[in-house]
Structure formats: C-alpha cells, structure tokens
Design a protein around this motif. Structure first.
Motif, PDB file in Angstrom:
ATOM      1  N   ALA A 119      19.919 -18.159 -39.934  1.00 31.86           N
ATOM      2  CA  ALA A 119      18.728 -18.888 -39.495  1.00 31.86           C
ATOM      3  C   ALA A 119      18.948 -19.505 -38.114  1.00 31.86           C
ATOM      4  CB  ALA A 119      18.382 -19.977 -40.509  1.00 31.86           C
ATOM      5  N   ILE A 120      20.132 -20.049 -37.875  1.00 29.62           N
ATOM      6  CA  ILE A 120      20.444 -20.615 -36.559  1.00 29.62           C
ATOM      7  C   ILE A 120      20.416 -19.523 -35.502  1.00 29.62           C
ATOM      8  CG2 ILE A 120      22.221 -21.762 -35.173  1.00 29.62           C
ATOM      9  CD1 ILE A 120      23.196 -23.075 -37.795  1.00 29.62           C
ATOM     10  N   ARG A 121      21.070 -18.400 -35.820  1.00 34.72           N
ATOM     11  CA  ARG A 121      21.110 -17.280 -34.876  1.00 34.72           C
ATOM     12  C   ARG A 121      19.705 -16.739 -34.628  1.00 34.72           C
ATOM     13  NH1 ARG A 121      23.813 -14.192 -37.747  1.00 34.72           N
ATOM     14  NH2 ARG A 121      25.953 -14.645 -37.052  1.00 34.72           N
ATOM     15  N   GLY A 122      18.929 -16.573 -35.697  1.00 36.89           N
ATOM     16  CA  GLY A 122      17.590 -16.010 -35.561  1.00 36.89           C
ATOM     17  C   GLY A 122      16.646 -16.892 -34.772  1.00 36.89           C
ATOM     18  N   ALA A 123      16.881 -18.206 -34.825  1.00 38.55           N
ATOM     19  CA  ALA A 123      16.039 -19.137 -34.079  1.00 38.55           C
ATOM     20  C   ALA A 123      16.421 -19.200 -32.603  1.00 38.55           C
ATOM     21  CB  ALA A 123      16.133 -20.534 -34.700  1.00 38.55           C
ATOM     22  N   GLY A 124      17.523 -18.532 -32.246  1.00 39.77           N
ATOM     23  CA  GLY A 124      17.949 -18.510 -30.853  1.00 39.77           C
ATOM     24  C   GLY A 124      18.733 -19.731 -30.416  1.00 39.77           C
ATOM     25  N   LEU A 125      19.150 -20.568 -31.380  1.00 44.57           N
ATOM     26  CA  LEU A 125      19.942 -21.733 -31.023  1.00 44.57           C
ATOM     27  C   LEU A 125      21.387 -21.338 -30.782  1.00 44.57           C
ATOM     28  CD1 LEU A 125      17.387 -23.111 -32.237  1.00 44.57           C
ATOM     29  CD2 LEU A 125      18.913 -24.931 -33.033  1.00 44.57           C
ATOM     30  N   ARG A 126      22.043 -22.054 -29.882  1.00 41.20           N
ATOM     31  CA  ARG A 126      23.469 -21.826 -29.647  1.00 41.20           C
ATOM     32  C   ARG A 126      24.262 -22.496 -30.758  1.00 41.20           C
ATOM     33  NH1 ARG A 126      19.287 -21.672 -26.031  1.00 41.20           N
ATOM     34  NH2 ARG A 126      19.849 -20.396 -24.222  1.00 41.20           N
ATOM     35  N   LEU A 128      40.582 -18.687 -35.349  1.00 35.16           N
ATOM     36  CA  LEU A 128      40.274 -17.321 -35.760  1.00 35.16           C
ATOM     37  C   LEU A 128      39.061 -17.280 -36.691  1.00 35.16           C
ATOM     38  CD1 LEU A 128      43.845 -15.807 -36.275  1.00 35.16           C
ATOM     39  CD2 LEU A 128      42.359 -15.730 -34.264  1.00 35.16           C
ATOM     40  N   VAL A 129      38.937 -18.279 -37.565  1.00 34.04           N
ATOM     41  CA  VAL A 129      37.740 -18.363 -38.406  1.00 34.04           C
ATOM     42  C   VAL A 129      36.507 -18.568 -37.529  1.00 34.04           C
ATOM     43  CG1 VAL A 129      36.538 -19.739 -40.143  1.00 34.04           C
ATOM     44  CG2 VAL A 129      38.957 -19.185 -40.454  1.00 34.04           C
ATOM     45  N   ALA A 130      36.613 -19.505 -36.594  1.00 33.60           N
ATOM     46  CA  ALA A 130      35.480 -19.766 -35.699  1.00 33.60           C
ATOM     47  C   ALA A 130      35.117 -18.523 -34.903  1.00 33.60           C
ATOM     48  CB  ALA A 130      35.825 -20.921 -34.751  1.00 33.60           C
ATOM     49  N   ASP A 131      36.113 -17.856 -34.347  1.00 35.35           N
ATOM     50  CA  ASP A 131      35.852 -16.671 -33.526  1.00 35.35           C
ATOM     51  C   ASP A 131      35.170 -15.563 -34.325  1.00 35.35           C
ATOM     52  OD1 ASP A 131      36.457 -14.946 -31.014  1.00 35.35           O
ATOM     53  OD2 ASP A 131      37.285 -13.793 -32.695  1.00 35.35           O
ATOM     54  N   SER A 132      35.481 -15.470 -35.608  1.00 29.40           N
ATOM     55  CA  SER A 132      34.881 -14.404 -36.421  1.00 29.40           C
ATOM     56  C   SER A 132      33.362 -14.541 -36.521  1.00 29.40           C
ATOM     57  CB  SER A 132      35.494 -14.396 -37.826  1.00 29.40           C
ATOM     58  OG  SER A 132      35.072 -15.526 -38.575  1.00 29.40           O
ATOM     59  N   HIS A 133      32.842 -15.741 -36.247  1.00 30.09           N
ATOM     60  CA  HIS A 133      31.393 -15.956 -36.276  1.00 30.09           C
ATOM     61  C   HIS A 133      30.752 -15.740 -34.902  1.00 30.09           C
ATOM     62  CE1 HIS A 133      31.320 -17.436 -40.405  1.00 30.09           C
ATOM     63  NE2 HIS A 133      32.374 -18.169 -40.120  1.00 30.09           N
ATOM     64  N   SER A 134      31.567 -15.440 -33.882  1.00 28.61           N
ATOM     65  CA  SER A 134      31.065 -15.203 -32.518  1.00 28.61           C
ATOM     66  C   SER A 134      30.149 -16.334 -32.047  1.00 28.61           C
ATOM     67  CB  SER A 134      30.333 -13.859 -32.445  1.00 28.61           C
ATOM     68  OG  SER A 134      31.184 -12.806 -32.828  1.00 28.61           O
ATOM     69  N   PRO A 135      30.659 -17.569 -32.036  1.00 29.21           N
ATOM     70  CA  PRO A 135      29.821 -18.699 -31.625  1.00 29.21           C
ATOM     71  C   PRO A 135      29.593 -18.725 -30.125  1.00 29.21           C
ATOM     72  CG  PRO A 135      32.068 -19.438 -31.930  1.00 29.21           C
ATOM     73  CD  PRO A 135      32.033 -17.987 -32.353  1.00 29.21           C
ATOM     74  N   PRO A 141      31.280  -6.480 -26.361  1.00 28.72           N
ATOM     75  CA  PRO A 141      30.251  -7.326 -26.977  1.00 28.72           C
ATOM     76  C   PRO A 141      30.228  -7.187 -28.496  1.00 28.72           C
ATOM     77  CG  PRO A 141      29.243  -5.367 -26.043  1.00 28.72           C
ATOM     78  CD  PRO A 141      30.695  -5.323 -25.658  1.00 28.72           C
ATOM     79  N   ARG A 142      29.629  -8.177 -29.155  1.00 27.30           N
ATOM     80  CA  ARG A 142      29.588  -8.213 -30.607  1.00 27.30           C
ATOM     81  C   ARG A 142      28.145  -8.264 -31.110  1.00 27.30           C
ATOM     82  NH1 ARG A 142      34.127 -12.896 -31.811  1.00 27.30           N
ATOM     83  NH2 ARG A 142      35.935 -11.824 -30.872  1.00 27.30           N
ATOM     84  N   GLN A 143      27.943  -7.603 -32.234  1.00 32.15           N
ATOM     85  CA  GLN A 143      26.600  -7.571 -32.820  1.00 32.15           C
ATOM     86  C   GLN A 143      26.199  -8.917 -33.417  1.00 32.15           C
ATOM     87  OE1 GLN A 143      24.675  -4.405 -34.084  1.00 32.15           O
ATOM     88  NE2 GLN A 143      25.572  -3.367 -32.344  1.00 32.15           N
ATOM     89  N   ASN A 144      27.170  -9.703 -33.913  1.00 34.34           N
ATOM     90  CA  ASN A 144      26.834 -10.944 -34.611  1.00 34.34           C
ATOM     91  C   ASN A 144      26.872 -12.173 -33.709  1.00 34.34           C
ATOM     92  OD1 ASN A 144      29.647 -11.060 -34.241  1.00 34.34           O
ATOM     93  ND2 ASN A 144      29.966 -12.204 -36.142  1.00 34.34           N
ATOM     94  N   ALA A 145      26.871 -11.976 -32.396  1.00 40.35           N
ATOM     95  CA  ALA A 145      27.030 -13.096 -31.467  1.00 40.35           C
ATOM     96  C   ALA A 145      25.808 -14.022 -31.482  1.00 40.35           C
ATOM     97  CB  ALA A 145      27.265 -12.585 -30.054  1.00 40.35           C
ATOM     98  N   GLY A 182      20.994 -26.333 -29.290  1.00 41.49           N
ATOM     99  CA  GLY A 182      22.012 -25.729 -30.133  1.00 41.49           C
ATOM    100  C   GLY A 182      22.443 -26.639 -31.266  1.00 41.49           C
ATOM    101  N   VAL A 183      23.371 -26.121 -32.052  1.00 42.16           N
ATOM    102  CA  VAL A 183      23.937 -26.818 -33.211  1.00 42.16           C
ATOM    103  C   VAL A 183      25.443 -26.810 -33.063  1.00 42.16           C
ATOM    104  CG1 VAL A 183      24.270 -26.708 -35.729  1.00 42.16           C
ATOM    105  CG2 VAL A 183      22.037 -26.159 -34.737  1.00 42.16           C
ATOM    106  N   HIS A 184      26.082 -27.917 -33.449  1.00 44.84           N
ATOM    107  CA  HIS A 184      27.537 -27.961 -33.497  1.00 44.84           C
ATOM    108  C   HIS A 184      27.977 -28.228 -34.925  1.00 44.84           C
ATOM    109  CE1 HIS A 184      31.643 -28.554 -32.002  1.00 44.84           C
ATOM    110  NE2 HIS A 184      31.734 -29.367 -33.045  1.00 44.84           N
TER     111      HIS A 184
END
Length: 306
Positions: free
Chosen positions: A194-201, A213-220, A95-99, A176-178
């Motif tokens: 802010a997106i993560r804190g609001a609980g949005l996907r 790889l850029v996308a994965d680094s943000h743990s979307p 698991p990741r902390q920034n997910a 969620g947001v895309h």
C-alpha cells in the motif's frame, strides 16, 4: 588452503589485526562466539574475527558468509579487505522490480521531531528533510498530528516522513514513511504494498549488517544507520557503532541513499561525512538551539556538497 586449526586461527588474528582500530567494539567477558555453520576455514576464521571485534552474532554471521563468498570469488584470502561488495552479501542488483519511490541521494539535514509543532518549526527554519515521530495510542490524536504536520510544512520545500503511522501518512499525502526494525517486522506485505502503491517513499532504520540486509531486501528509498555515537534520547538495542563501522556500512549500501543518525553534532560531523553519507539525522542539537535559523543554516552549509 589448509583447514587446520592453526591456519584458521592465524587468518582470524590477521583480520582482527587489520581492522581492530577502525571496527572493534568491546566484547563482554565470557561471551561465547557463535557456532560456525560451515567447515570452510575462511568462514570459521571470519566468524571468529567478527566476534572478537565485537559484532553481535547475527552480524558476525553475515560478515563470515560474505568473507567466504568473496574469497571464493577472487581466489585468495585477503585479511585487509573488509567485505563491501553487495553481491558477496547476496544483495540483489539494481534496478529492482520491488523498489519504493526514489528520493535524493543526499537528503541533507534530517530533523526527527516528536510532534507537529516541532516538525513544522524545523521545516520553516530551512531543514530540507523532516520526520514526525509522534508516539501515541490515541488514533484521533495521531490522525490530527499527521494532518497538521502535512499542512504545516506545505510551501517550505521540506520532505516530510511520518514515523510508523503509514495509513495516516498515505491519507494525508506525506512525502514518505519511516519504519524502525520492530515496525518493519510488524508490517504485512499488504501494508508495504500500500505504501509503495501510493507512491510514498520508505525509509528504514538499521543497526548492523543483519538488519541492513533485511532492510535492503525491501528496496527502500533510503536506509538509516545508527546509532553512530551514544545518545540519551532513545534506548538502543545495540552499542554505538562508531564512524569506522559507519564507513563499512555505507560502502556496502552505496547504491541506496544513506542517513547517519545518533549523537551527531557539528563537531563530529566532518568525521561522519567521511563515511560518504548524504544525510545526517539530528534531534537534540536542533531542539536545544538558541537561534534555530542560524543553527540550521550552519548545518545546511556544512552538509552542502562541495
């Protein structure tokens, strides 16, 4: 392992021979290969091979680094095994902390629509995942469209993603947001927080290894991969990737929900599903349907896990 030009060229040719039928895209005549950033023969060979198979420079470099790392890890060079281990691409373990907040592995049929009316219509016809992709420079119109869509899909059970307009998505309480790649590049760390804190996907678009790889680094919450087939609905920066590359991308992203998008219709769906994706983004095939409810039912049945 020998570092001679002959052995490097032989390794490159072996890679191309093993993967030409599944991964190759045309290479424009006279297009130079990217300069190798290492004298490791496997890296050089894989870089040459990825270029010959039609990967853009940024993606070819990702493949070359992964192939070199995998070869060192397992202790031998295997031209038949295309790299697909996340660790060889320096992807963080789970698991990741920034997910971001999770969403189902299988999002099913995913309708991407241009306005509130179309998005609501899809949700009410039984599409399980919908996206409002409303393009406007009018802040008031954007706000009204997002709020109308959030209200309109209530009670349908549909998961609603808002493309780009993340502040309005948070304010209206969307699922969620895309973000596309350009939208992601324009985002600040504070915006993503802010997106993560609001609980949005958060869903992110990708068109190849470097963007993945850029996308994965943000743990979307999910990663979209495309365009799989040619599409006239949007000008694409990269060529259609095909189902062979889709399978390779999905194998690498196996720990993240995956959405295939771009030119997919029911006739092409079985081949797409062989890539082990849990969702398919659709636009034209739904908007052009004469009987939307029956069309959606057909897609849902085809996408239902066996």
């Amino acid at each position: 392992m020998s570092t001679t030009t002959t052995s490097t060229e032989a390794m490159a040719q072996a890679i191309v021979h093993a993967h030409r039928d599944t991964l190759a895209l045309p290479v424009a005549a006279g297009t130079p290969a990217p300069a190798p950033a290492s004298d490791d023969p496997v890296f050089v060979a894989a870089l040459q091979a990825a270029h010959a198979l039609g990967f853009i420079d940024a993606d070819a470099l990702c493949v070359a680094r992964a192939w070199s790392k995998r070869t060192r890890r397992v202790g031998h060079f295997d031209p038949a095994h295309w790299p697909d281990e996340p660790a060889d691409f320096d992807m963080a373990p789970f698991p990741r902390q920034n997910a971001f907040a999770p969403c189902p592995q299988a999002l099913g049929l995913y309708a991407v629509m241009p306005d509130a009316a179309w998005t609501i219509r899809m949700a009410r016809s039984g599409v399980p995942t919908v996206q409002l992709r409303f393009k406007s420079g009018d802040a008031a119109a954007i706000r009204a469209e997002v709020r109308a869509t959030v209200t309109g899909v209530q009670g349908t059970g549909a998961r609603l993603f808002i493309n780009d307009h993340w502040q309005e998505a948070i304010a209206a309480g969307a699922y969620g947001v895309h973000l596309g790649q350009e939208d992601l590049q324009a985002m600040t760390p504070e915006g993503l927080a802010a997106i993560r804190g609001a609980g949005l996907r958060l869903g992110l678009s990708t068109h190849g290894y470097a963007e993945m790889l850029v996308a994965d680094s943000h743990s979307p919450s999910y990663i979209a991969m495309g365009a799989v087939f040619p599409t006239t609905l949007k000008q694409m920066a990269t060529a259609p990737q095909g189902t062979g590359r889709l399978r390779a991308y999905a194998a690498l992203l196996r720990d993240t929900p995956r959405v295939a998008i771009g030119g997919i219709d029911l006739g092409r769906l079985p081949e797409v599903l062989k890539a082990d994706v849990g969702s398919v983004g659709v636009v034209r095939a739904l908007m052009a349907a004469n009987d939307l409810d029956a069309t959606v039912a057909g897609w849902n049945a085809a996408l239902r896990p066996a």
